[in-house]
Design a protein around this motif. Structure first.
Motif, short mmCIF file in Angstrom:
data_model
loop_
_atom_site.label_atom_id
_atom_site.label_comp_id
_atom_site.label_asym_id
_atom_site.label_seq_id
_atom_site.Cartn_x
_atom_site.Cartn_y
_atom_site.Cartn_z
N ILE A 96 1.27 -0.86 -0.14
CA ILE A 96 0.02 0.13 0.00
C ILE A 96 1.39 0.90 -0.18
CG2 ILE A 96 -1.10 1.31 1.26
CD1 ILE A 96 -3.30 -1.33 0.38
N VAL A 97 0.35 1.67 -1.29
CA VAL A 97 1.72 3.88 -1.32
C VAL A 97 0.71 4.47 -0.61
CG1 VAL A 97 2.85 4.58 -2.64
CG2 VAL A 97 2.95 2.65 -2.76
N THR A 98 0.93 5.12 0.07
CA THR A 98 0.23 6.52 0.02
C THR A 98 1.32 7.52 0.76
OG1 THR A 98 -1.59 7.22 1.88
CG2 THR A 98 0.25 6.56 2.59
N TYR A 99 0.70 8.91 -0.13
CA TYR A 99 1.57 10.17 -0.31
C TYR A 99 0.57 11.39 0.58
CZ TYR A 99 -0.56 9.59 -4.92
OH TYR A 99 -1.19 9.47 -6.02
N ASP A 100 1.50 12.18 0.67
CA ASP A 100 1.29 13.42 0.85
C ASP A 100 2.26 14.35 0.16
OD1 ASP A 100 -0.03 15.89 2.24
OD2 ASP A 100 0.14 15.44 3.95
N ILE A 101 1.42 15.46 -0.62
CA ILE A 101 2.93 15.62 -1.62
C ILE A 101 2.60 17.47 -1.28
CG2 ILE A 101 3.66 16.45 -3.70
CD1 ILE A 101 4.40 13.25 -2.15
N SER A 102 3.45 18.13 -0.97
CA SER A 102 3.10 19.93 -0.54
C SER A 102 2.29 20.36 -2.14
CB SER A 102 3.32 20.00 0.39
OG SER A 102 4.95 20.38 -0.53
N ASP A 103 2.69 20.27 -2.58
CA ASP A 103 3.00 21.08 -4.10
C ASP A 103 1.93 20.48 -5.33
OD1 ASP A 103 4.38 23.01 -5.82
OD2 ASP A 103 4.02 21.27 -7.52
N GLU A 104 1.21 20.90 -5.97
CA GLU A 104 -0.02 20.64 -6.63
C GLU A 104 0.97 19.46 -7.98
OE1 GLU A 104 -3.76 21.41 -9.24
OE2 GLU A 104 -3.77 22.73 -7.47
N LYS A 105 1.87 20.49 -8.63
CA LYS A 105 2.02 20.22 -9.86
C LYS A 105 3.31 18.38 -9.23
CE LYS A 105 5.51 21.34 -13.59
NZ LYS A 105 6.83 21.98 -13.22
N ARG A 106 3.43 18.60 -8.43
CA ARG A 106 4.72 17.25 -7.77
C ARG A 106 3.39 16.19 -7.53
NH1 ARG A 106 7.61 20.73 -4.59
NH2 ARG A 106 6.99 20.00 -2.97
N TRP A 107 2.66 16.17 -6.65
CA TRP A 107 1.93 15.20 -6.63
C TRP A 107 0.88 14.86 -7.67
CZ3 TRP A 107 -3.19 14.63 -8.00
CH2 TRP A 107 -4.35 13.55 -6.99
N ARG A 108 0.41 15.40 -9.12
CA ARG A 108 0.25 15.28 -9.96
C ARG A 108 1.13 14.35 -10.91
NH1 ARG A 108 -1.94 20.20 -10.90
NH2 ARG A 108 -0.59 20.60 -11.93
#
Length: 97
Positions: free
Chosen positions: A8-20
């Motif tokens: 299971i991989v879960t993530y919290d990315i603060s920048d929308e571009k990096r999140w995408r």
């Protein structure tokens, strides 16, 4: 046969571009469960490749990714309580490259 493990991989990315970028990358490795959660069946090689590619995208001080190893994919039987939509484990399928 090469052993696959269930992650299971879960993530919290603060920048929308990096999140995408992370979201698009994860689609090549597993099944999307929720907004920032994926279920993946991976060999040791694919697992290492995924980590390397994720580290190339994220900013270590701002972003956070958790990779939970649930065990051998063919032998693990995750106990999941799903409210709302149906939850299904990732099945082994052929991948044509």
């Amino acid at each position: 046969m090469i052993e696959e493990r269930l992650y299971i991989v879960t993530y919290d990315i603060s920048d929308e571009k990096r999140w995408r970028r992370v979201f698009k990358l994860m689609h090549g490795y597993g099944r999307w469960l929720q907004l920032s959660v994926f279920q993946c069946r991976l060999t040791a090689r694919r697992r290492a490749e995924l980590s390397r590619r994720l580290e190339e995208i994220i900013h270590g001080r701002d972003d956070h990714i958790l990779i939970l190893d649930l065990g051998p994919a063919d032998r693990v039987d995750p106990r999941v309580e799903s409210l709302g939509k149906t939850f299904e484990t990732v099945k082994r399928t052929a991948i044509v490259i």
